[in-house]
Design a protein around this motif. Structure first.
Motif, PDB file in Angstrom:
ATOM      1  N   SER A 129       0.856  -1.123  -0.012  1.00  0.00           N
ATOM      2  CA  SER A 129      -0.143   0.209  -0.013  1.00  0.00           C
ATOM      3  C   SER A 129       0.819   1.284   0.040  1.00  0.00           C
ATOM      4  N   ASN A 130       2.003   1.170   0.299  1.00  0.00           N
ATOM      5  CA  ASN A 130       2.986   2.464   0.342  1.00  0.00           C
ATOM      6  C   ASN A 130       3.662   2.412  -0.978  1.00  0.00           C
ATOM      7  N   GLN A 131       3.313   1.832  -1.859  1.00  0.00           N
ATOM      8  CA  GLN A 131       4.054   1.630  -3.217  1.00  0.00           C
ATOM      9  C   GLN A 131       5.101   1.031  -3.577  1.00  0.00           C
ATOM     10  N   GLU A 132       5.725   0.015  -2.110  1.00  0.00           N
ATOM     11  CA  GLU A 132       6.966  -0.412  -2.495  1.00  0.00           C
ATOM     12  C   GLU A 132       6.677  -1.634  -3.546  1.00  0.00           C
ATOM     13  N   THR A 133       7.530  -2.020  -4.319  1.00  0.00           N
ATOM     14  CA  THR A 133       7.312  -3.187  -5.160  1.00  0.00           C
ATOM     15  C   THR A 133       7.900  -4.474  -4.455  1.00  0.00           C
ATOM     16  N   CYS A 134       7.048  -5.663  -4.763  1.00  0.00           N
ATOM     17  CA  CYS A 134       7.263  -6.610  -4.263  1.00  0.00           C
ATOM     18  C   CYS A 134       7.113  -7.710  -5.543  1.00  0.00           C
ATOM     19  N   VAL A 135       8.513  -8.630  -5.651  1.00  0.00           N
ATOM     20  CA  VAL A 135       8.191  -9.685  -6.456  1.00  0.00           C
ATOM     21  C   VAL A 135       8.306 -11.063  -5.796  1.00  0.00           C
ATOM     22  N   GLU A 136       7.792 -11.985  -6.338  1.00  0.00           N
ATOM     23  CA  GLU A 136       7.969 -13.363  -5.798  1.00  0.00           C
ATOM     24  C   GLU A 136       8.059 -14.299  -6.909  1.00  0.00           C
ATOM     25  N   ILE A 137       9.304 -14.881  -7.130  1.00  0.00           N
ATOM     26  CA  ILE A 137       9.469 -15.920  -8.236  1.00  0.00           C
ATOM     27  C   ILE A 137       8.691 -17.212  -7.647  1.00  0.00           C
ATOM     28  N   GLY A 138       7.850 -17.669  -8.585  1.00  0.00           N
ATOM     29  CA  GLY A 138       7.136 -18.909  -8.180  1.00  0.00           C
ATOM     30  C   GLY A 138       7.590 -20.200  -8.545  1.00  0.00           C
ATOM     31  N   SER A 176      11.080  -4.010 -20.556  1.00  0.00           N
ATOM     32  CA  SER A 176      11.306  -2.849 -21.440  1.00  0.00           C
ATOM     33  C   SER A 176      11.275  -1.585 -20.615  1.00  0.00           C
ATOM     34  N   GLY A 177      11.965  -0.626 -21.024  1.00  0.00           N
ATOM     35  CA  GLY A 177      12.095   0.700 -20.412  1.00  0.00           C
ATOM     36  C   GLY A 177      10.836   1.631 -20.558  1.00  0.00           C
ATOM     37  N   CYS A 178       9.690   1.408 -20.351  1.00  0.00           N
ATOM     38  CA  CYS A 178       8.407   2.208 -20.941  1.00  0.00           C
ATOM     39  C   CYS A 178       7.424   2.258 -19.812  1.00  0.00           C
ATOM     40  N   GLY A 179       6.581   2.736 -20.291  1.00  0.00           N
ATOM     41  CA  GLY A 179       5.328   3.251 -19.095  1.00  0.00           C
ATOM     42  C   GLY A 179       5.760   3.811 -17.891  1.00  0.00           C
ATOM     43  N   GLU A 180       5.442   3.154 -16.757  1.00  0.00           N
ATOM     44  CA  GLU A 180       6.170   3.541 -15.436  1.00  0.00           C
ATOM     45  C   GLU A 180       7.434   3.313 -15.174  1.00  0.00           C
ATOM     46  N   ILE A 181       8.389   4.123 -16.083  1.00  0.00           N
ATOM     47  CA  ILE A 181       9.918   3.640 -16.260  1.00  0.00           C
ATOM     48  C   ILE A 181      10.491   3.416 -15.047  1.00  0.00           C
ATOM     49  N   ASN A 182      10.376   4.131 -13.822  1.00  0.00           N
ATOM     50  CA  ASN A 182      10.869   4.196 -12.615  1.00  0.00           C
ATOM     51  C   ASN A 182      10.507   2.788 -12.047  1.00  0.00           C
ATOM     52  N   ASP A 183       9.374   2.627 -11.710  1.00  0.00           N
ATOM     53  CA  ASP A 183       8.772   1.291 -11.289  1.00  0.00           C
ATOM     54  C   ASP A 183       9.206  -0.020 -12.093  1.00  0.00           C
ATOM     55  N   ASN A 184       9.211   0.399 -13.198  1.00  0.00           N
ATOM     56  CA  ASN A 184       9.463  -0.912 -13.977  1.00  0.00           C
ATOM     57  C   ASN A 184      11.010  -1.481 -13.956  1.00  0.00           C
ATOM     58  N   LEU A 185      11.763  -0.091 -13.712  1.00  0.00           N
ATOM     59  CA  LEU A 185      13.316  -0.567 -13.585  1.00  0.00           C
ATOM     60  C   LEU A 185      13.601  -0.775 -12.396  1.00  0.00           C
ATOM     61  N   MET A 186      13.007  -0.613 -11.193  1.00  0.00           N
ATOM     62  CA  MET A 186      13.099  -1.127  -9.881  1.00  0.00           C
ATOM     63  C   MET A 186      12.463  -2.626  -9.976  1.00  0.00           C
ATOM     64  N   GLU A 187      11.313  -2.921 -10.513  1.00  0.00           N
ATOM     65  CA  GLU A 187      11.069  -4.250 -10.345  1.00  0.00           C
ATOM     66  C   GLU A 187      11.988  -5.219 -11.228  1.00  0.00           C
ATOM     67  N   LEU A 188      12.503  -5.036 -12.470  1.00  0.00           N
ATOM     68  CA  LEU A 188      13.511  -5.443 -12.983  1.00  0.00           C
ATOM     69  C   LEU A 188      14.690  -5.818 -12.128  1.00  0.00           C
ATOM     70  N   LEU A 189      15.315  -4.609 -11.473  1.00  0.00           N
ATOM     71  CA  LEU A 189      16.334  -5.053 -10.423  1.00  0.00           C
ATOM     72  C   LEU A 189      16.091  -6.145  -9.239  1.00  0.00           C
ATOM     73  N   ILE A 190      14.837  -5.917  -8.610  1.00  0.00           N
ATOM     74  CA  ILE A 190      14.354  -6.925  -7.554  1.00  0.00           C
ATOM     75  C   ILE A 190      14.166  -8.243  -8.176  1.00  0.00           C
ATOM     76  N   VAL A 221      25.166  -4.394  -9.963  1.00  0.00           N
ATOM     77  CA  VAL A 221      24.896  -4.592  -8.535  1.00  0.00           C
ATOM     78  C   VAL A 221      23.743  -5.347  -8.292  1.00  0.00           C
ATOM     79  N   ALA A 222      22.721  -5.452  -8.925  1.00  0.00           N
ATOM     80  CA  ALA A 222      21.609  -5.973  -8.545  1.00  0.00           C
ATOM     81  C   ALA A 222      21.943  -7.575  -8.779  1.00  0.00           C
ATOM     82  N   GLY A 223      22.851  -7.828  -9.948  1.00  0.00           N
ATOM     83  CA  GLY A 223      23.632  -9.366 -10.208  1.00  0.00           C
ATOM     84  C   GLY A 223      23.334  -9.669 -11.614  1.00  0.00           C
ATOM     85  N   ALA A 224      22.941  -8.780 -12.433  1.00  0.00           N
ATOM     86  CA  ALA A 224      22.841  -9.398 -14.042  1.00  0.00           C
ATOM     87  C   ALA A 224      24.259  -9.533 -14.439  1.00  0.00           C
ATOM     88  N   ASP A 225      24.054 -10.718 -15.132  1.00  0.00           N
ATOM     89  CA  ASP A 225      25.381 -11.500 -15.812  1.00  0.00           C
ATOM     90  C   ASP A 225      25.584 -10.789 -17.091  1.00  0.00           C
TER      91      ASP A 225
END
Length: 320
Positions: free
Chosen positions: A36-45, A58-72, A120-124
């Motif tokens: 509810s405070n707009q923090e992004t949460c990702v669960e790999i299922g 892709s870097g589009c739409g809500e760019i900052n949210d999507n970038l953060m989601e990718l990093l997480i 830093v997030a860990g992308a190879d």
């Protein structure tokens, strides 16, 4: 294809699905939500231990949210013991903030910051398409495959513009001259470029056409169009210089702000973009927009990377 998993971020599900279908794979289970405070949460299922993981965002739409989601997502896979995590970023975010200009020397180099964040997030490994400046590859210390939409663009021109042998390929600014000369050489036609003077970002002051378009079809080619001020100005310039028809071919159709109304009012036959950014909504409001599907190029790059094959074939060919 054993030991490979493809996950989709929430920015472009349709493209991710096309890539997965092309590879004969199911998309991996992932749940992305916001607190509810707009923090992004990702669960790999599903388990990614020892797997070769590809995350499409892709870097589009809500760019900052999507970038953060990718990093997480990258980090979640990395600490779940994935053997390799590759980020597939069709449209690289912040690619235009790639240098300090003479004016405003306190500007950030945000593209380098994004590169550091991904590492830093860990992308190879990074797979992206038509970077705004190729040098962004050098911002990373990990391998970057910068794919090109050019083979798909050439194919579209040959199949959809009957008079393509009598056309001029035009760059709307000096920065895209290299891209345009490459396409003009492959089609064996002339090229022209437009020199523009900007007063401030996203606003063009005046334009000068260098080259001849009289009684020819003009094809404007650029890597991205955002508010479309430049390409629409350029189209008017080309018509007034005697071009019979004007097409625009752009890899990344961002189309923010007044872009759609500008395109509707401009003199284009068609504005052709790739699906690195979702275009369904935009196409409802603008009949001139046409889309080239590049999912097969990204899918083939993933397949070749996974199998340890060379990717450079894709620089000059569209996979069948």
């Amino acid at each position: 294809m054993p030991n490979i998993k493809i996950f989709s971020g929430s920015s472009h599900q349709d493209l991710s699905q096309k890539i997965a279908d092309r590879l004969g794979l199911e998309l991996g289970k992932v749940v992305t939500k916001k607190f509810s405070n707009q923090e992004t949460c990702v669960e790999i299922g599903e388990s990614v231990r020892g797997e070769d993981v590809y995350i499409v965002q892709s870097g589009c739409g809500e760019i900052n949210d999507n970038l953060m989601e990718l990093l997480i997502m990258i980090n979640a896979c990395k600490i779940a013991s994935a053997s390799r995590v590759s980020a597939v970023i069709p449209c690289f975010p912040y690619a235009r903030q790639d240098k300090k200009d003479k004016v405003g020397s306190r500007a950030p180099i945000s593209a380098k910051l994004v590169a550091n964040m991904l590492s830093v997030a860990g992308a190879d490994h990074i797979i992206t398409m038509d970077l705004h400046a190729s040098q962004i590859q050098g911002f990373f210390d990990i391998p970057v495959d910068n794919l090109y939409a050019e083979p798909a663009v050439l194919k579209w021109i040959r199949e959809n513009i009957p008079e393509w042998k009598n056309c001029t390929i035009v760059s709307p600014d000096a920065g895209g001259a290299k891209r345009v000369t490459s396409i003009a050489d492959r089609l064996n036609v002339d090229f022209a470029l437009i020199h523009k003077e900007r007063k401030k970002a996203n606003e063009v002051d005046r334009m000068v056409l260098v080259g001849d378009v009289k009684d020819r079809v003009a094809i404007l080619v650029d890597d991205m169009a955002d508010t479309c001020g430049t390409v629409c100005h350029a189209a008017d310039k080309l018509i007034s210089a005697g071009a019979t028809k004007v097409y625009a071919i752009l890899t990344h159709g961002i189309f923010s702000g007044p872009a759609i109304s500008r395109i509707n009012n401009a003199a284009f036959e068609a504005v052709v973009v790739t699906n690195t950014i979702p275009q369904e909504e935009k196409m409802k409001h603008c009949s001139k927009i046409q889309v080239i599907d590049i999912s097969m190029i990204l899918a083939e790059a993933i397949r070749r990377t996974h199998n340890g094959e060379s990717v450079s074939y894709l620089f000059s060919h569209v996979p069948l």
